[in-house]
Design an enzyme around this catalytic site. Sequence first.
Site, short mmCIF file in Angstrom:
data_model
loop_
_atom_site.label_atom_id
_atom_site.label_comp_id
_atom_site.label_asym_id
_atom_site.label_seq_id
_atom_site.Cartn_x
_atom_site.Cartn_y
_atom_site.Cartn_z
N ARG A 147 -20.00 37.39 57.35
CA ARG A 147 -18.96 36.39 57.64
C ARG A 147 -18.85 36.24 59.15
O ARG A 147 -18.80 37.24 59.87
CB ARG A 147 -17.62 36.86 57.06
N TYR A 159 -6.79 35.19 65.15
CA TYR A 159 -6.83 36.22 64.12
C TYR A 159 -8.23 36.80 63.96
O TYR A 159 -9.20 36.08 63.92
CB TYR A 159 -6.37 35.64 62.77
N ASP A 205 -14.34 31.98 57.08
CA ASP A 205 -12.98 32.02 56.52
C ASP A 205 -12.05 31.20 57.41
O ASP A 205 -11.92 31.48 58.61
CB ASP A 205 -12.51 33.48 56.46
N HIS A 207 -8.78 30.75 56.62
CA HIS A 207 -7.42 31.31 56.50
C HIS A 207 -6.37 30.23 56.27
O HIS A 207 -5.28 30.28 56.85
CB HIS A 207 -7.08 32.17 57.72
N GLU A 231 -14.40 29.49 53.09
CA GLU A 231 -13.30 30.14 52.38
C GLU A 231 -11.94 29.62 52.83
O GLU A 231 -11.71 29.43 54.02
CB GLU A 231 -13.40 31.65 52.67
N GLU A 257 -7.70 34.59 47.52
CA GLU A 257 -7.28 35.97 47.85
C GLU A 257 -5.77 36.14 47.80
O GLU A 257 -5.29 37.27 47.70
CB GLU A 257 -7.85 36.39 49.21
N ARG A 278 -11.79 34.36 44.61
CA ARG A 278 -11.66 35.36 45.67
C ARG A 278 -10.61 36.44 45.37
O ARG A 278 -10.32 37.26 46.24
CB ARG A 278 -11.25 34.64 46.97
N GLU A 334 -16.84 41.22 49.04
CA GLU A 334 -16.46 41.50 50.43
C GLU A 334 -16.28 43.01 50.61
O GLU A 334 -15.65 43.67 49.78
CB GLU A 334 -15.13 40.79 50.76
N TRP A 397 -0.92 30.13 57.57
CA TRP A 397 -1.90 31.24 57.58
C TRP A 397 -3.22 30.68 57.16
O TRP A 397 -3.32 29.94 56.22
CB TRP A 397 -1.46 32.29 56.57
#
Length: 397
Positions: A147, A159, A205, A207, A231, A257, A278, A334, A397
């Site tokens: 990733r 982040y 990702d 987020h 993602e 997630e 995820r 992951e 986020w």
Amino acid sequence: MKIVDASVLVCGPGRNYVTVRIETDEGVTGLGDATLNGRELSVAAYLSEHVLPTLIGGDPQRIEDTWQQLYRGAYWRRGPVTMAAIAAVDLALWDIKAKVAGLPLYQLLGGASRDRVRTYGHAAGRDLPELFDSVRARQAEGYQAIRIQSGIPGLQRVYSIAQTENTPGMPVVEDWDTAAYLRHIPGVFEAVRNEFGPELPLLHDVHHRLTPQQSARLAKSLEPYDLFWLEDCTPAEDQSALRLVRQHSTIPLAIGEVFNTVFDYQTLITERLIDFVRSPVTHFGGVTAVKKLLDFAALYQIRSGLHGPADISPVGMAAAVHLGLAVHNFGIQEYSGYPAQAAEVFHPGYTFTDGHLRPSEAPGLGVTLDEQAMAAHPYRRDYLPYNRLLDGTLHDW
Ligand code: CS2
Ligand code: MG
């Protein structure tokens, strides 16, 4: 066989973990992961105040019935705290059942569908040289899928890139600027492809930070770099958001997630808006629930890509490895490793070589705990960071 004791163990070996331990009158013990990053003690209290006392005297072999009782019987369904608590009990009961059977858990899930579980690791850098070094470091560790996260020009605190000092016990505030991000990221992937060649599977990702329109633009701009997945491009609770992204791009999409139940995926799966689910085994009600999710996803050729950062404890990771070995529609797992102190507390049983995980062959999950070592690493309140735009507006986020 009866449950005679059930307790919650909270520790902080490098980061906080919450573990459930269920004991039976026949001396068989099961472990479950109840960690919910930044909200750890809410799950611990949910378990110790409301769930674990109801298990005492019950039959640990009745996994499905216990799950249904904890889900349907509480009246209050879903949500990360509830589903993390149910997951922890579920994992501990599967651990017990597999130990009683004398088999590693994957054997009870149908047996191995493959020899090993492919993982991806995390590479990140403030700039390209730092990012390339990070990719090389992951490759040296054996990772065969990576990733890619990058710093953004003009943003100081992004982040997973720069570690920012925070006021102890308070969340870190990070920076975000969507326009700068969208300008920068395609060039990062172009550079990584040029440096590392066409074959290395790359992931990214977002987020949850973009609108559907912004996500569609990003997805189109990343298509030449052949990502394994993109993602969490849009805020996850809005399932319809991915329709626009799908209409404009063939880039594989992964999400989930922060989901807790199959209902969070209903539109995404039945409309084929995603390619990978995820959710972790934890936070989603355990092996019982994720196995059903993956069977549902399999009907639509959607594969697993279960969440596995360091805030899923080695107990939760072990469960994911057993499940990943067993299900037919496995995609990737992951796995970003753990703080060094975690190895003093958790002996996970699984092994990591050449970028692949293999579960322990010991009966159950294969994880053991060193409770003495646990005492040396107490819980300390900690938070996830959050973002503000450059004008101070709080962002997704
Ligand atoms: C991330 C996580 O692993 C991932 O894909 O999105 O690091 C996430 O930020 C944390 O698990 C939050 O607890
Ligand atoms: Mg993520």
